[in-house]
Design a protein around this motif. Sequence first.
Motif, PDB file in Angstrom:
ATOM      1  N   ALA A   1       0.851  -1.183   0.000  1.00 59.29           N
ATOM      2  CA  ALA A   1       0.000   0.000   0.000  1.00 59.29           C
ATOM      3  C   ALA A   1       0.888   1.233   0.000  1.00 59.29           C
ATOM      4  O   ALA A   1       1.924   1.264   0.657  1.00 59.29           O
ATOM      5  CB  ALA A   1      -0.894  -0.009   1.227  1.00 59.29           C
TER       6      ALA A   1
ATOM      7  N   CYS B   1      -3.492  -8.397  -4.730  1.00 52.40           N
ATOM      8  CA  CYS B   1      -4.801  -7.851  -4.341  1.00 52.40           C
ATOM      9  C   CYS B   1      -5.905  -8.423  -5.219  1.00 52.40           C
ATOM     10  O   CYS B   1      -5.700  -8.768  -6.368  1.00 52.40           O
ATOM     11  CB  CYS B   1      -4.798  -6.325  -4.362  1.00 52.40           C
ATOM     12  SG  CYS B   1      -4.881  -5.582  -5.986  1.00 52.40           S
ATOM     13  N   VAL B   2      -7.084  -8.484  -4.627  1.00 49.75           N
ATOM     14  CA  VAL B   2      -8.213  -9.161  -5.274  1.00 49.75           C
ATOM     15  C   VAL B   2      -8.638  -8.480  -6.584  1.00 49.75           C
ATOM     16  O   VAL B   2      -8.783  -9.155  -7.598  1.00 49.75           O
ATOM     17  CB  VAL B   2      -9.405  -9.275  -4.291  1.00 49.75           C
ATOM     18  CG1 VAL B   2     -10.611  -9.871  -4.979  1.00 49.75           C
ATOM     19  CG2 VAL B   2      -9.005 -10.092  -3.088  1.00 49.75           C
ATOM     20  N   PRO B   3      -8.837  -7.150  -6.605  1.00 51.94           N
ATOM     21  CA  PRO B   3      -9.394  -6.553  -7.822  1.00 51.94           C
ATOM     22  C   PRO B   3      -8.501  -6.770  -9.053  1.00 51.94           C
ATOM     23  O   PRO B   3      -9.000  -7.000 -10.144  1.00 51.94           O
ATOM     24  CB  PRO B   3      -9.491  -5.070  -7.488  1.00 51.94           C
ATOM     25  CG  PRO B   3      -9.412  -4.985  -6.021  1.00 51.94           C
ATOM     26  CD  PRO B   3      -8.612  -6.146  -5.557  1.00 51.94           C
TER      27      PRO B   3
ATOM     28  N   ARG C   1      -6.103  -9.215  -9.476  1.00 51.93           N
ATOM     29  CA  ARG C   1      -5.995 -10.634  -9.809  1.00 51.93           C
ATOM     30  C   ARG C   1      -7.285 -11.153 -10.445  1.00 51.93           C
ATOM     31  O   ARG C   1      -7.271 -11.733 -11.527  1.00 51.93           O
ATOM     32  CB  ARG C   1      -5.692 -11.420  -8.527  1.00 51.93           C
ATOM     33  CG  ARG C   1      -5.512 -12.902  -8.728  1.00 51.93           C
ATOM     34  CD  ARG C   1      -5.250 -13.590  -7.389  1.00 51.93           C
ATOM     35  NE  ARG C   1      -6.419 -13.581  -6.536  1.00 51.93           N
ATOM     36  CZ  ARG C   1      -6.415 -13.255  -5.251  1.00 51.93           C
ATOM     37  NH1 ARG C   1      -5.304 -12.890  -4.660  1.00 51.93           N
ATOM     38  NH2 ARG C   1      -7.530 -13.288  -4.548  1.00 51.93           N
ATOM     39  N   GLU C   2      -8.400 -10.883  -9.777  1.00 46.08           N
ATOM     40  CA  GLU C   2      -9.663 -11.450 -10.253  1.00 46.08           C
ATOM     41  C   GLU C   2     -10.297 -10.560 -11.321  1.00 46.08           C
ATOM     42  O   GLU C   2     -10.958 -11.056 -12.223  1.00 46.08           O
ATOM     43  CB  GLU C   2     -10.633 -11.648  -9.087  1.00 46.08           C
ATOM     44  CG  GLU C   2     -10.045 -12.381  -7.881  1.00 46.08           C
ATOM     45  CD  GLU C   2      -9.663 -13.836  -8.161  1.00 46.08           C
ATOM     46  OE1 GLU C   2     -10.164 -14.397  -9.153  1.00 46.08           O
ATOM     47  OE2 GLU C   2      -8.853 -14.391  -7.390  1.00 46.08           O
ATOM     48  N   GLY C   3     -10.065  -9.232 -11.202  1.00 47.95           N
ATOM     49  CA  GLY C   3     -10.650  -8.308 -12.174  1.00 47.95           C
ATOM     50  C   GLY C   3     -10.082  -8.535 -13.560  1.00 47.95           C
ATOM     51  O   GLY C   3     -10.806  -8.563 -14.560  1.00 47.95           O
TER      52      GLY C   3
ATOM     53  N   ILE D   1     -16.234  -3.594 -14.140  1.00 49.43           N
ATOM     54  CA  ILE D   1     -14.954  -4.143 -13.673  1.00 49.43           C
ATOM     55  C   ILE D   1     -13.871  -3.065 -13.738  1.00 49.43           C
ATOM     56  O   ILE D   1     -13.105  -2.859 -12.796  1.00 49.43           O
ATOM     57  CB  ILE D   1     -14.545  -5.369 -14.522  1.00 49.43           C
ATOM     58  CG1 ILE D   1     -15.507  -6.532 -14.275  1.00 49.43           C
ATOM     59  CG2 ILE D   1     -13.112  -5.793 -14.202  1.00 49.43           C
ATOM     60  CD1 ILE D   1     -15.253  -7.738 -15.165  1.00 49.43           C
TER      61      ILE D   1
ATOM     62  N   ALA E   1     -14.175   0.186 -13.672  1.00 42.80           N
ATOM     63  CA  ALA E   1     -14.348   1.248 -12.689  1.00 42.80           C
ATOM     64  C   ALA E   1     -13.926   0.772 -11.300  1.00 42.80           C
ATOM     65  O   ALA E   1     -13.250   1.492 -10.561  1.00 42.80           O
ATOM     66  CB  ALA E   1     -15.813   1.685 -12.668  1.00 42.80           C
ATOM     67  N   VAL E   2     -14.313  -0.458 -10.936  1.00 39.17           N
ATOM     68  CA  VAL E   2     -13.956  -0.954  -9.600  1.00 39.17           C
ATOM     69  C   VAL E   2     -12.446  -1.164  -9.510  1.00 39.17           C
ATOM     70  O   VAL E   2     -11.831  -0.886  -8.483  1.00 39.17           O
ATOM     71  CB  VAL E   2     -14.728  -2.246  -9.263  1.00 39.17           C
ATOM     72  CG1 VAL E   2     -14.269  -2.825  -7.937  1.00 39.17           C
ATOM     73  CG2 VAL E   2     -16.216  -1.975  -9.237  1.00 39.17           C
ATOM     74  N   MET E   3     -11.828  -1.623 -10.598  1.00 35.84           N
ATOM     75  CA  MET E   3     -10.368  -1.779 -10.564  1.00 35.84           C
ATOM     76  C   MET E   3      -9.680  -0.436 -10.370  1.00 35.84           C
ATOM     77  O   MET E   3      -8.710  -0.317  -9.639  1.00 35.84           O
ATOM     78  CB  MET E   3      -9.873  -2.456 -11.837  1.00 35.84           C
ATOM     79  CG  MET E   3     -10.142  -3.951 -11.859  1.00 35.84           C
ATOM     80  SD  MET E   3      -9.572  -4.732 -13.373  1.00 35.84           S
ATOM     81  CE  MET E   3      -7.797  -4.630 -13.134  1.00 35.84           C
TER      82      MET E   3
ATOM     83  N   ASP F   1     -10.878   2.043  -8.811  1.00 39.42           N
ATOM     84  CA  ASP F   1     -11.124   2.446  -7.421  1.00 39.42           C
ATOM     85  C   ASP F   1     -10.237   1.686  -6.435  1.00 39.42           C
ATOM     86  O   ASP F   1      -9.727   2.252  -5.486  1.00 39.42           O
ATOM     87  CB  ASP F   1     -12.587   2.146  -7.038  1.00 39.42           C
ATOM     88  CG  ASP F   1     -13.509   3.283  -7.425  1.00 39.42           C
ATOM     89  OD1 ASP F   1     -13.001   4.271  -7.972  1.00 39.42           O
ATOM     90  OD2 ASP F   1     -14.721   3.175  -7.172  1.00 39.42           O
ATOM     91  N   CYS F   2     -10.134   0.396  -6.637  1.00 34.45           N
ATOM     92  CA  CYS F   2      -9.749  -0.466  -5.523  1.00 34.45           C
ATOM     93  C   CYS F   2      -8.383  -1.142  -5.611  1.00 34.45           C
ATOM     94  O   CYS F   2      -7.952  -1.744  -4.626  1.00 34.45           O
ATOM     95  CB  CYS F   2     -10.789  -1.570  -5.330  1.00 34.45           C
ATOM     96  SG  CYS F   2     -12.380  -0.908  -4.865  1.00 34.45           S
ATOM     97  N   CYS F   3      -7.725  -1.117  -6.747  1.00 26.96           N
ATOM     98  CA  CYS F   3      -6.491  -1.907  -6.820  1.00 26.96           C
ATOM     99  C   CYS F   3      -5.417  -1.340  -5.903  1.00 26.96           C
ATOM    100  O   CYS F   3      -5.407  -0.162  -5.570  1.00 26.96           O
ATOM    101  CB  CYS F   3      -5.970  -1.978  -8.239  1.00 26.96           C
ATOM    102  SG  CYS F   3      -6.864  -3.191  -9.194  1.00 26.96           S
ATOM    103  N   LEU F   4      -4.516  -2.212  -5.507  1.00 27.87           N
ATOM    104  CA  LEU F   4      -3.478  -1.853  -4.532  1.00 27.87           C
ATOM    105  C   LEU F   4      -2.442  -0.906  -5.115  1.00 27.87           C
ATOM    106  O   LEU F   4      -2.025   0.045  -4.481  1.00 27.87           O
ATOM    107  CB  LEU F   4      -2.814  -3.143  -4.036  1.00 27.87           C
ATOM    108  CG  LEU F   4      -1.614  -3.031  -3.119  1.00 27.87           C
ATOM    109  CD1 LEU F   4      -2.031  -2.451  -1.790  1.00 27.87           C
ATOM    110  CD2 LEU F   4      -0.991  -4.392  -2.899  1.00 27.87           C
TER     111      LEU F   4
END
Lengths: 615, 585
Positions: A307, A470-472, A474-476, A503, A505-507, A509-512
């Motif tokens: 982070a 991070c999840v977004p 890897r999985e995004g 996907i 937009a969330v990536m 927002d949220c990726c590490l």
Amino acid sequence: MAFRSHVLVCAGTGCVSGDSFATAKALETEIQKQGLGGEVQVIRTGCQGFCAQGPIVIVQPDGIFYCGVNQKSAAFLVQEHLLKGRPVKNLLYSPPAEEKKSPIPALKDIPFFAKQKLVVLRNRGIIDPERIDDYIAVDGYSALVKAVTEMSPEQVIGEIKRSGLRGRGGGGFPAGIKWETCRHAAKARDVEPVIVCNADEGDPGAFMDRSIIESDPHAVLEGMIIGARAIGCHEGFIYIRHEYPLARERLVKAIEQARDYGFLGKDILHTGMDFDIEIVQGAGAFVCGESTALMASLEGRVGEPRAKYIHTVEYGYQNRPTNLNNVETWANVPLIINRGAEWFSSMGTGEVIENPWNGSSGTKVFSMVGKVNNTGLIEVPMGMTLREIVFDIGGGIPGGRKFKAVQTGGPSGGCLPADLLDMPVDFDSLTSAGSMMGSGGMIVMDDQTCMVEVARYFISFLTEESCGKCVPCREGLRTSLEALNRITQGKGKADDIDLLHEIGAVMQDCCLCALGTSASNPVLSTLQYFKAEFDSHIKDHVCPAGSCKDLIEYVIDPEKCDGCHACVAGCSTKAIMGDVKKQHILDKTLCIKCGACVEMCKREAILKVPRSHAA
Amino acid sequence: MKTIKLKIDGIETTADDRTPVLAIAEKLGIKIPTLCHHPILEPYGVCRICTVEVRSGKRVRMVTACNYPATNGIEVLTNSERVRRDRKLIIEWLMSRCGHVPILEQLAKDYGIVEPRFGRGDDDCILCGLCVRVCSDIVGANVLGFFGRGTIREVSTAYGETSSRCIACGACAYVCPTGAIRIENDSELVRQALPLGPLTPIAIPFMQAVPHKPVIDYDSCIHFKTGECKVCEKVCEVKAIDHKQTDQIEEIEVGAVILTTGFKAADPHAIPEYGYGRFDNVLTGMEFERMNSASGPTGGKILLANNQEPKQVGIIHCVGSRDERHNKYCSRVCCMYALKFAHLIKEKTGAEVYNFYIDMRCFGKGYEEFYHRLLEEGVRFIRGRAASVTDFPLNDKEIGKLVVRVEDTLIGQVRRIPLDMVVLATGLSPAEDAAKLARTFHISCGDGFFMERHPKLAPVSTATDGIFIAGACQGPKDIPDTVAQASAAASLVQSLMSKGEIEVESAISVVDAEKCAGCKICNTLCSLSAISFDEEKKISVINDVLCKGCGTCAAACPSAAITARHFTDEQLFAEIEGALYDVRA
């Protein structure tokens, strides 16, 4: 001993792959044979940038540019040009666009070179990168002398700040501000700071950093030593990717020479300043170009980002304040010190003297590849339009095809359409258009390029290179790739476009790390500018560019086929059958759609058509 | 530390500068979901489920609450539409990998996901990294790590092989939010370590412990195995834990010592026919007592290893006592504590209770009455030493039971009693190092129990002045007897102290310095260690206070340098002569 003439042979990776070392050897042999050994010297230089035309030879002082000089033509070149004084016409460069080829003998007249502004690449093709004396002869290390003897660290930082130099690695963070923060953080905590040069250039199709190091390694070293002086540190690293052996070798030589000359090590230039540089090899992970992952890798841990709410410039390598700059950024530094911030900021866009965020000063090196005539390494002032770069310097699209898009910023960048060709290329314009400067990769695409496939390709590259922490990310990336695979195979669902948007937009927002937050750019930018292509894949199962294999098929036009049998030889899966002089048949179940038969057919009887839905 | 003001979901609050948003929200009672977070570990920020919206001025950022340091003036939204959208997709992503994990199913329910769009995967590891981090950062064993990049990332040991560095501490399984890690238990070990012992390496040994403070068990504490962990130190708010503390030897000068070193429970392993250690439900008296304690691991419930209540319980008396092969003596307390157990089992579970006894020894006030009460309660008494405990059934009734074989001497038959649980009324053995301790204090020790000076007249004194004994170190005895003895010993010490002076024997030995050759024979002979050797003068010296004038040294001295005071040889001979005078006359 003065030579009458110098023959500069490009020894960049591109030309070396074309066996330019053999060319140089042949030139030398022939020069000796002709008794010109005392008059003409052959020099192996760094990358000339015009890689498409390699191996490149330039004869000085005439400035004559030869391209595609192989072992055989080398002897002829010596006999004709050096002995008889006549430039060899058929080895000269001719612009591709013109119908009647008229060669351009002088380097300075070739449009590829004429429009460029060489700052970082100022010494390319002029000096021998493996000789420090060559670098010193072109004012090398004079900036270092100035920085350590005439300027205080604060003055150096002030000069870099006023120059508006922004990080060339992609983020575009003002270098001067970063240096200042690092210096202050180290002072405040009384901890030794570190400087690092990021040479982990991992973007597909990008080779700016490699070429800079290969053609002018001392410029990078000098920039780093000046940086060390300004920040007040004694330890520096160059993190270079494992895949760059030639660049690494040249760096090792350059560091040894710099130590011998007293530019590195203890008591630099007898000023009492100590600074040394260590080269660290990456192990081949794209993510290690990200600052925190790079530092983890430097420390010997797994190269994964962390982070970044606490910046590496405060807590980086071994929790010490760490100033990370890209190769190109460091290479800019000596010239800024030598020629001043005003000179540097006069190039590019915006008024940056007061605030480096106001514009993009200086030049930028791009590696231009793809469907463009003059592929290679170029350097242009910031703010030049895409049109000038692609059409004037790049020489347009081969085969007279239509320009479709240019992808900038590496895999996490975006695709810009023809409408944006007149957009100036600088940090902020590219970002607002949904792409980014990145480290300077530029991939030109013509109308035969499928934009869905382009997005799919980059996402598949990123899926493989995502560290998976991070999840977004890897999985995004995985779910994006699944959707894009579906679309290119003609199995796209109606809501796939909405899903890709979500996907993306969330990536964001949220990726590490920054690699993750920008990883959806290829999808989002192609969706923004080329949504129609997605729609036709999903709704009509048609790939407008005719590139997605699952959506096309090859057929033989019975009217045109004269049974010449040429295509049968070219088909590796024996999908084409037929007797000589009789009409041939293509077995669709065997066809792997490689397109080899189309190339073989002289009568244009084999056609690529959208796949019939019945099949 | 600077104090900052911020707003979380509209609530204005203050906090220390750069406190993680999650911690501030928790204080306000605002729930933010987490998966990869654990309070004892550094925030990792990879599951991203704790994503919140942070606004400062015009800037809007999505950050992870677990590690985002709050700064002055920020406004945090923990449940905005954007936050919910982001979290929802993250849950769906995780479910596409682990579709049937309870914690994710609950989250899916909370966020209104009916069926995840990317399907449900069959894995149960969400790659949160808690196990990897607890193993490296806390335990320091570094057994677990991540392998593979991107979609093929997985948690594993090096090369997927069993690691010799794993200390089986179970920390990874403990922190795992999905239950993906299971510890394969060696049931025998766990029965020993878990249900009847302390649950953690740091614990208050028992409820009545004085001082009532936790202690760290050196052998099972992870810190002393790997040098890491120190979780207890982190969570202790008053910072009372110091891992650097070591055993200290302190010398204290005293005038009197009361030895109350107690006993050691007889080890039932030495009696293999009772199956202790082989059968989960064969317990010692101490273990049963621990289980029976309200502060024990079962909260005072009497349970079998499978957590069921027993239906039949047997109590075998005289385990390690009155036994030719072990202790021949009667341990005195077992009959009564066995009766107490029988009563409690009856009361708590209503189970049938069998006592296998040789003789009931219920001497003293109220004890016999208690025995009669149990007879009335329906507790069964079988007179006969139990021969063995077995789990080998001979008929259907015995399947899955422990069977006690016993000769019922009252009816003259060998019987087989099927039971669920067997409690061994283990006797009292002397402490292991009793003999060594006796030597240290120069007191005598018979059968491993310390010898009193006189069985009737000086029951708490020893042959050495100033050394007293009380309790089970003197011989098996129950609590009332121990308390009585201890009070007596304390009174004797008090009487010494209140006098302020002690009387010494006058009839002691003295060394004639002229004659002493320094052979040191007397030094080792003296049972009271009253003789020491003066290295300077090279002669033996007698401590007047310690010497009781027994004369052993005087008799042994080869150079006749030691004489015992009081009557000299000449005086004694004169007395003999005097006594015989009349006879001769």
